[in-house]
Scaffold this motif. Sequence first.
Motif, PDB file in Angstrom:
ATOM      1  N   THR A   1      39.516  48.180  41.292  1.00  0.00           N
ATOM      2  CA  THR A   1      38.597  47.054  41.454  1.00  0.00           C
ATOM      3  C   THR A   1      39.372  45.838  41.932  1.00  0.00           C
ATOM      4  O   THR A   1      40.347  45.433  41.293  1.00  0.00           O
ATOM      5  N   ILE A   2      38.938  45.278  43.053  1.00  0.00           N
ATOM      6  CA  ILE A   2      39.562  44.068  43.576  1.00  0.00           C
ATOM      7  C   ILE A   2      38.737  42.871  43.121  1.00  0.00           C
ATOM      8  O   ILE A   2      37.505  42.906  43.092  1.00  0.00           O
ATOM      9  N   ASN A   3      39.452  41.803  42.744  1.00  0.00           N
ATOM     10  CA  ASN A   3      38.762  40.626  42.228  1.00  0.00           C
ATOM     11  C   ASN A   3      39.541  39.376  42.597  1.00  0.00           C
ATOM     12  O   ASN A   3      40.768  39.338  42.479  1.00  0.00           O
ATOM     13  N   LEU A   4      38.819  38.360  43.040  1.00  0.00           N
ATOM     14  CA  LEU A   4      39.448  37.082  43.339  1.00  0.00           C
ATOM     15  C   LEU A   4      39.189  36.128  42.183  1.00  0.00           C
ATOM     16  O   LEU A   4      38.047  35.725  41.940  1.00  0.00           O
ATOM     17  N   ASN A   5      40.229  35.787  41.472  1.00  0.00           N
ATOM     18  CA  ASN A   5      40.135  34.853  40.348  1.00  0.00           C
ATOM     19  C   ASN A   5      40.416  33.459  40.890  1.00  0.00           C
ATOM     20  O   ASN A   5      41.563  33.029  40.996  1.00  0.00           O
ATOM     21  N   THR A   6      39.354  32.753  41.235  1.00  0.00           N
ATOM     22  CA  THR A   6      39.520  31.450  41.887  1.00  0.00           C
ATOM     23  C   THR A   6      40.126  30.413  40.957  1.00  0.00           C
ATOM     24  O   THR A   6      40.844  29.519  41.402  1.00  0.00           O
ATOM     25  N   ALA A   7      39.878  30.540  39.664  1.00  0.00           N
ATOM     26  CA  ALA A   7      40.428  29.569  38.708  1.00  0.00           C
ATOM     27  C   ALA A   7      41.954  29.641  38.683  1.00  0.00           C
ATOM     28  O   ALA A   7      42.627  28.630  38.436  1.00  0.00           O
TER      29      ALA A   7
END
Length: 137
Positions: free
Chosen positions: A69-75
């Motif tokens: 699973t790819i995820n962009l954690n903007t925080a």
Amino acid sequence: QVQLTESGGGLVQAGGSLKLSCVVSGYRNVQYCMGWFRQAPGKEREGVASTSTSLNTTSYADSAKGRFTINLNTAKNTLELQMTELQPEDTGMYYCAIRQFPGNTCGWMLAKRVATGQPGVYALDSWGKGTQVTVSS
């Protein structure tokens, strides 16, 4: 220029999990495509997963579907790759990369010509130095 730093690799037994992180710095307030790639010993680099910084869209290589699973954690300005059910064939150096791209999909990042770094209209802007993942049987 955007800089990318990967971490989270290591040695894991088959069936185990790892979470990779890619800290991103220096990017502007525009739309980017970001992706994870890997290179096994003696093989060409291949695309694993990609996502957009602005659109809710992800793409996966067939080998990654259902397990990664790819995820962009903007925080945290971090691109993550959660990997489960790891197998020895997942062993390799894992890289993240980025390209400014205003389009509505980032699936093109997984194409061979992009993953192998061929020059051209879809060449990526920046690559990280990689993090090693080793899966033992």
